[in-house]
Design a protein around this motif. Structure first.
Motif, PDB file in Angstrom:
ATOM      1  N   MET A  74       0.849  -1.095   0.539  1.00 49.69           N
ATOM      2  CA  MET A  74      -0.154  -0.369   0.094  1.00 49.69           C
ATOM      3  C   MET A  74       0.957   1.320  -0.317  1.00 49.69           C
ATOM      4  SD  MET A  74      -2.972   1.215   0.046  1.00 49.69           S
ATOM      5  CE  MET A  74      -3.123   2.941  -0.909  1.00 49.69           C
ATOM      6  N   LYS A  75       2.538   1.186   0.714  1.00 43.06           N
ATOM      7  CA  LYS A  75       2.841   2.104   1.006  1.00 43.06           C
ATOM      8  C   LYS A  75       3.453   2.667  -0.936  1.00 43.06           C
ATOM      9  CE  LYS A  75       7.212   3.689   2.494  1.00 43.06           C
ATOM     10  NZ  LYS A  75       8.595   3.379   2.750  1.00 43.06           N
ATOM     11  N   GLU A  76       3.520   1.786  -1.720  1.00 38.30           N
ATOM     12  CA  GLU A  76       3.984   1.788  -2.723  1.00 38.30           C
ATOM     13  C   GLU A  76       2.936   2.381  -3.902  1.00 38.30           C
ATOM     14  OE1 GLU A  76       5.549  -1.054  -6.437  1.00 38.30           O
ATOM     15  OE2 GLU A  76       6.475  -1.409  -4.950  1.00 38.30           O
ATOM     16  N   LEU A  77       1.558   1.611  -3.545  1.00 43.78           N
ATOM     17  CA  LEU A  77       0.837   2.258  -4.303  1.00 43.78           C
ATOM     18  C   LEU A  77       0.428   3.380  -4.018  1.00 43.78           C
ATOM     19  CD1 LEU A  77      -1.377   1.125  -6.237  1.00 43.78           C
ATOM     20  CD2 LEU A  77      -3.047   0.557  -4.508  1.00 43.78           C
ATOM     21  N   VAL A 118       1.715  10.827  -2.723  1.00 47.13           N
ATOM     22  CA  VAL A 118       1.334  10.834  -1.354  1.00 47.13           C
ATOM     23  C   VAL A 118       3.031  10.156  -0.674  1.00 47.13           C
ATOM     24  CG1 VAL A 118       1.414   9.564   1.002  1.00 47.13           C
ATOM     25  CG2 VAL A 118      -0.754   9.724  -0.516  1.00 47.13           C
ATOM     26  N   ASN A 119       4.133  11.291  -0.543  1.00 41.79           N
ATOM     27  CA  ASN A 119       5.255  11.583  -0.656  1.00 41.79           C
ATOM     28  C   ASN A 119       6.240  10.145   1.077  1.00 41.79           C
ATOM     29  OD1 ASN A 119       5.778  13.916  -1.670  1.00 41.79           O
ATOM     30  ND2 ASN A 119       5.088  14.772   0.094  1.00 41.79           N
ATOM     31  N   SER A 120       7.157   9.823   0.479  1.00 38.62           N
ATOM     32  CA  SER A 120       7.418   8.250   0.940  1.00 38.62           C
ATOM     33  C   SER A 120       8.067   8.764   2.768  1.00 38.62           C
ATOM     34  CB  SER A 120       8.618   8.036   0.356  1.00 38.62           C
ATOM     35  OG  SER A 120       9.218   6.566   0.847  1.00 38.62           O
ATOM     36  N   GLN A 121       7.793   8.085   3.182  1.00 39.47           N
ATOM     37  CA  GLN A 121       7.434   8.529   5.160  1.00 39.47           C
ATOM     38  C   GLN A 121       8.608   6.662   4.924  1.00 39.47           C
ATOM     39  OE1 GLN A 121       4.556   9.915   7.605  1.00 39.47           O
ATOM     40  NE2 GLN A 121       3.372  10.557   5.369  1.00 39.47           N
ATOM     41  N   SER A 122       9.591   6.891   6.200  1.00 38.57           N
ATOM     42  CA  SER A 122       9.985   5.895   6.722  1.00 38.57           C
ATOM     43  C   SER A 122       8.598   4.934   7.146  1.00 38.57           C
ATOM     44  CB  SER A 122      11.595   6.747   7.781  1.00 38.57           C
ATOM     45  OG  SER A 122      10.985   7.098   8.699  1.00 38.57           O
ATOM     46  N   ASP A 123       8.161   4.970   8.098  1.00 37.42           N
ATOM     47  CA  ASP A 123       7.171   4.224   8.828  1.00 37.42           C
ATOM     48  C   ASP A 123       6.596   4.101   7.719  1.00 37.42           C
ATOM     49  OD1 ASP A 123       5.128   3.821  11.481  1.00 37.42           O
ATOM     50  OD2 ASP A 123       5.885   2.047  10.360  1.00 37.42           O
TER      51      ASP A 123
END
Length: 425
Positions: free
Chosen positions: A398-401, A407-412
């Motif tokens: 979901m982070k990649e999608l 949506v900006n990438s976040q470390s968590d």
């Protein structure tokens, strides 16, 4: 990169058999991505998953058949024909129709015109689930409206579609994600730009599952009053191989005590009749369609999971069934077939057993081995839980999608997408 405002095109909404889509839509919602759902069909299932109650986006139902809403289709055409991209979309549709002269192809144009006419102006991207009919509607509408579009492809939509159709859709879309490495390899061979095709496992939202594995009794099939509980979850359709499974169960030794529990919709009468003919009807429990909470409870109380997937003559097949991941997350060893992407999850002898498709003898042998060895089931089930938690997290995909949607990438890995809270009772 600006955040997209999505129109998500699906075959039907909500559908019990498409939990993975509902899970993804909820993830999009939790990531703060504006969206609306555009459905080609109205729901037909009598039940719905609790997750659908948490999805709050607008749902637009397109005319499923032209004759049902002729005036709406007419209004859509009158408005769509004035949109700058209408002529190009019509020309592309005509090229498609000459190669696929079906009512289905004509219906997709009608739906695309209604969608193009009614879609709010603030939508910036169209995103289709399934590469066949939803992608056709998305493509024609995107061309009319001058919008970028992308797609998530799965299994049947890939292997029952014509190569020319998929090749031209891949040419027109920005990118495609698909849920298995086998699908990636297949689609990249069709794409002019192979980099458009990307692997994205659906994964599971672990928050919907008990954190601790259940303590299962060490049933081994020797006690008639305490039989080994064998679970399978899936629609009663050809590609799930339930006739092969019933024949395998009938081949088990008569003094081995087991009970088969099936969850899923479909033609239950056909398979119940076969179970009767095979002399195992009294050992089979057909529970019909259930929501995901009930499926998880069934996994928790079962000893072994089985899915006898196979490839049908028209190419239809499973990809990587979510139910296998769910069963493994619940600590169930699995017996399945070595087709499609199932070996990407089930490693023979590690977290389950794999057998050839359409082979009841091999399936019976694998089932017998695990029915009679509860310690081996426990070891495999724990390994399966470990593999799913390591490699099949919904949040990772979901982070990649979300990044693809701006949506900006976040470390968590869960920072952009809040963890799902328990659904209200």
């Amino acid at each position: 990169m600006e955040r997209d405002n999505l129109a998500i095109v699906v075959k039907g909404y909500p559908r019990l058999s498409e939990t993975f889509i509902a899970q993804e839509i909820l993830g999009i919602q939790q990531a703060g991505i504006p969206y609306r759902i555009v459905s080609l069909r109205h729901p037909t299932d009598k039940k719905r998953h609790p997750i659908n109650d948490r999805i709050t986006g607008a749902v637009d139902y397109l005319p499923e058949y032209v004759y049902q809403e002729p005036m709406r289709v007419l209004r859509g055409w009158l408005k769509a024909r004035k949109i700058p991209g209408y002529r190009r979309a019509l020309n592309i549709w005509w090229q498609d129709y000459r190669r696929d002269r079906t009512a289905n192809r004509a219906r997709r144009l009608a739906q695309a015109m209604v969608m193009a006419a009614e879609l709010p102006d603030d939508v910036t991207r169209i995103y289709a689930h399934f590469l066949h009919t939803p992608a056709s509607v998305a493509r024609y509408c995107a061309i009319m409206r001058g919008l970028p579009w992308s797609c998530s492809a799965h299994a049947k939509d890939i292997y029952t579609s014509q190569d020319w159709d998929m090749r031209e859709k891949l040419r027109d879309m920005d990118w495609l994600v698909t849920c298995t490495s086998a699908n990636v390899d297949y689609l990249r061979k069709l794409a002019e730009d192979p980099d458009k095709v990307n692997l994205l496992y659906h994964g599971l939202d672990f928050s919907r599952f008990p954190e601790d594995l259940p303590e299962r009794p060490l049933r081994d099939g020797t006690d008639a009053d305490n039989p080994v509980r064998i679970l399978s979850v899936g629609r009663l359709v050809g590609k799930k191989g339930y006739d092969d499974l019933l024949r395998a169960l009938a081949k088990l030794p008569a003094d081995l005590h087991w009970r088969f529990v099936h969850i899923g919709g479909g033609d239950g009468e056909k398979y119940q009749k076969l179970a009767t003919e095979l002399g195992i009807a009294d050992r089979c429990d057909w529970q019909g369609a259930r929501d995901q909470k009930e499926v998880i409870a069934a996994c928790q109380s079962s000893d072994l999971f089985v899915l006898a997937s196979r490839i049908e003559k028209d190419g239809d097949r499973d990809g990587l069934p979510n139910v296998l991941m769910e069963a493994q997350l619940c600590g169930l060893a699995a017996v399945s077939t070595a087709i499609s992407a199932i070996p990407e999850l089930i490693k023979d002898g590690v977290n389950g057993k794999l057998v050839p498709e359409r082979d009841p003898d091999a399936l019976a042998s694998a089932l017998k081995a695990l029915i009679t060895d509860p310690r081996l089931r426990e070891t495999m089930g724990r390994k399966g839980n470990e593999i799913v938690r390591r490699d099949f997290s919904f949040y990772r995909g979901m982070k990649e999608l979300a990044e693809r949607f701006g949506v900006n990438s976040q470390s968590d890995e869960q920072a952009a997408i809040p963890a799902e809270q328990p659904a209200a009772e």
